[in-house]
Motif scaffolding. Sequence first.
Motif, PDB file in Angstrom:
ATOM      1  N   GLN A 188      88.375  52.025  13.628  1.00 32.70           N
ATOM      2  CA  GLN A 188      87.906  53.408  13.730  1.00 32.70           C
ATOM      3  C   GLN A 188      86.443  53.533  13.336  1.00 32.70           C
ATOM      4  O   GLN A 188      85.735  54.411  13.853  1.00 32.70           O
ATOM      5  CB  GLN A 188      88.771  54.309  12.842  1.00 32.70           C
ATOM      6  N   VAL A 189      85.971  52.674  12.448  1.00 30.76           N
ATOM      7  CA  VAL A 189      84.558  52.713  12.037  1.00 30.76           C
ATOM      8  C   VAL A 189      83.658  52.440  13.241  1.00 30.76           C
ATOM      9  O   VAL A 189      82.634  53.126  13.449  1.00 30.76           O
ATOM     10  CB  VAL A 189      84.295  51.683  10.917  1.00 30.76           C
ATOM     11  N   LEU A 190      84.028  51.440  14.062  1.00 25.23           N
ATOM     12  CA  LEU A 190      83.225  51.134  15.242  1.00 25.23           C
ATOM     13  C   LEU A 190      83.239  52.305  16.227  1.00 25.23           C
ATOM     14  O   LEU A 190      82.214  52.616  16.850  1.00 25.23           O
ATOM     15  CB  LEU A 190      83.778  49.879  15.924  1.00 25.23           C
ATOM     16  N   ILE A 191      84.378  52.958  16.346  1.00 28.42           N
ATOM     17  CA  ILE A 191      84.472  54.118  17.241  1.00 28.42           C
ATOM     18  C   ILE A 191      83.567  55.249  16.749  1.00 28.42           C
ATOM     19  O   ILE A 191      82.835  55.872  17.540  1.00 28.42           O
ATOM     20  CB  ILE A 191      85.936  54.597  17.336  1.00 28.42           C
ATOM     21  N   ASN A 192      83.580  55.507  15.451  1.00 27.70           N
ATOM     22  CA  ASN A 192      82.751  56.585  14.895  1.00 27.70           C
ATOM     23  C   ASN A 192      81.266  56.283  15.050  1.00 27.70           C
ATOM     24  O   ASN A 192      80.468  57.177  15.357  1.00 27.70           O
ATOM     25  CB  ASN A 192      83.086  56.781  13.410  1.00 27.70           C
ATOM     26  N   VAL A 193      80.880  55.016  14.858  1.00 22.55           N
ATOM     27  CA  VAL A 193      79.470  54.633  15.034  1.00 22.55           C
ATOM     28  C   VAL A 193      79.043  54.855  16.482  1.00 22.55           C
ATOM     29  O   VAL A 193      77.947  55.368  16.762  1.00 22.55           O
ATOM     30  CB  VAL A 193      79.258  53.171  14.612  1.00 22.55           C
ATOM     31  N   ALA A 194      79.908  54.452  17.423  1.00 21.79           N
ATOM     32  CA  ALA A 194      79.579  54.628  18.838  1.00 21.79           C
ATOM     33  C   ALA A 194      79.449  56.108  19.199  1.00 21.79           C
ATOM     34  O   ALA A 194      78.556  56.501  19.958  1.00 21.79           O
ATOM     35  CB  ALA A 194      80.661  53.965  19.699  1.00 21.79           C
ATOM     36  N   LYS A 195      80.316  56.935  18.635  1.00 25.68           N
ATOM     37  CA  LYS A 195      80.227  58.377  18.889  1.00 25.68           C
ATOM     38  C   LYS A 195      78.927  58.942  18.326  1.00 25.68           C
ATOM     39  O   LYS A 195      78.277  59.794  18.938  1.00 25.68           O
ATOM     40  CB  LYS A 195      81.425  59.094  18.272  1.00 25.68           C
ATOM     41  N   THR A 196      78.538  58.448  17.142  1.00 29.91           N
ATOM     42  CA  THR A 196      77.293  58.903  16.524  1.00 29.91           C
ATOM     43  C   THR A 196      76.091  58.551  17.397  1.00 29.91           C
ATOM     44  O   THR A 196      75.115  59.305  17.468  1.00 29.91           O
ATOM     45  CB  THR A 196      77.134  58.264  15.133  1.00 29.91           C
ATOM     46  N   CYS A 197      76.186  57.409  18.089  1.00 27.89           N
ATOM     47  CA  CYS A 197      75.091  56.975  18.957  1.00 27.89           C
ATOM     48  C   CYS A 197      75.122  57.651  20.324  1.00 27.89           C
ATOM     49  O   CYS A 197      74.285  57.344  21.191  1.00 27.89           O
ATOM     50  CB  CYS A 197      75.143  55.465  19.136  1.00 27.89           C
ATOM     51  N   ALA A 199      77.757  57.669  22.596  1.00 26.07           N
ATOM     52  CA  ALA A 199      78.556  57.026  23.639  1.00 26.07           C
ATOM     53  C   ALA A 199      79.704  57.941  24.068  1.00 26.07           C
ATOM     54  O   ALA A 199      80.289  58.649  23.247  1.00 26.07           O
ATOM     55  CB  ALA A 199      79.108  55.700  23.134  1.00 26.07           C
ATOM     56  N   SER A 200      80.013  57.897  25.362  1.00 23.27           N
ATOM     57  CA  SER A 200      81.136  58.681  25.874  1.00 23.27           C
ATOM     58  C   SER A 200      82.451  57.974  25.541  1.00 23.27           C
ATOM     59  O   SER A 200      82.464  56.808  25.133  1.00 23.27           O
ATOM     60  CB  SER A 200      81.018  58.850  27.392  1.00 23.27           C
ATOM     61  N   ASN A 201      83.546  58.675  25.746  1.00 21.31           N
ATOM     62  CA  ASN A 201      84.858  58.094  25.448  1.00 21.31           C
ATOM     63  C   ASN A 201      85.129  56.862  26.306  1.00 21.31           C
ATOM     64  O   ASN A 201      85.670  55.858  25.836  1.00 21.31           O
ATOM     65  CB  ASN A 201      85.952  59.141  25.666  1.00 21.31           C
ATOM     66  N   PHE A 202      84.739  56.929  27.585  1.00 17.53           N
ATOM     67  CA  PHE A 202      84.961  55.784  28.471  1.00 17.53           C
ATOM     68  C   PHE A 202      84.088  54.595  28.063  1.00 17.53           C
ATOM     69  O   PHE A 202      84.527  53.442  28.134  1.00 17.53           O
ATOM     70  CB  PHE A 202      84.682  56.171  29.922  1.00 17.53           C
ATOM     71  N   GLU A 203      82.827  54.879  27.651  1.00 15.15           N
ATOM     72  CA  GLU A 203      81.954  53.793  27.190  1.00 15.15           C
ATOM     73  C   GLU A 203      82.529  53.118  25.947  1.00 15.15           C
ATOM     74  O   GLU A 203      82.506  51.887  25.824  1.00 15.15           O
ATOM     75  CB  GLU A 203      80.558  54.339  26.889  1.00 15.15           C
TER      76      GLU A 203
END
Length: 295
Positions: A188-197, A199-203
């Motif tokens: 989940q940490v990687l998902i949250n970092v990607a969202k902060t940057c 990134a879309s859900n598909f990305e």
Amino acid sequence: MKRKRTCIEFREAIMTNDSELLRQQARQQELKYIKNNKRKMMIFSILSITALLLIWHFVVTFRLVNTRFLESPVTVINTIITKFTDINPDGGYLHQHIIESAKVVWVGFLVGSLVGIPLGLFMGWYRIFDHLIRPLFEMVRPIPALAWIPIVLLFLGIGVAARSAIIFFGSFVGIVLNTYVGVRQTNQVLINVAKTCGASNFEIFYKIGIPSAMPMIFTGLKTAMGAAWATVVAAEMLSASKGLGYMIQMGRMYGEVSLILAGIIVIGIFGLISSWMIGCLEDIVLKWRPKNHEN
């Protein structure tokens, strides 16, 4: 001042070179450890197989089991060698049976993989897919592959397609389950970092979710391959005239215990080879995964 800066730069260069040297040495030690560990595991594997053969030979030699039910390993090995040049009693050479069974197994396994991996990924990542497909999948999951034989006969008749369909049902469930669990375990940490940057859900799905699921996907593929080879005997009940399962059934009909055991051993060998092939593909695809250094 200029001389002092030069000394500092020289010291940093030495430290950089030392760090690079240490990294190279550590890498060499790691490769040496992996090579030695593989050699040790190979020795243990050979010893375990040798011990099994010796126990088997001992049991038959000293008549602990009636030879009507269990032939010696020497007899079974001779049967395997002879079947490459002798079509009796089942009407086929061993290599013909191997090719036919391998074709059935790999077709069913590949179709199961092509359907099961995307289905498991979408079920595990997208909630709507999970709610729509999960109830149907849970209904299908406990149904054994052999229970599909009457339905397969109605829709596909008899032939390679029908037998491959039975293999598909035997391997499909394990692939879906392992893929589903793998993508659900994404950090989940990687998902949250990607969202902060931004990134879309598909990305996030294809850049983080899919790579995170890959180890479990390969676990599912290995499990499914084992299930596929285990199901091939039953699949070749559908009017097969060639195949290892057919050879085993002919051995039962003619009371040839050595032929039955030869078919079982060959299935085990090719199941092992298939699993090894998937393991090699796993090592190529998952180069980024850290090596396991446990004893």
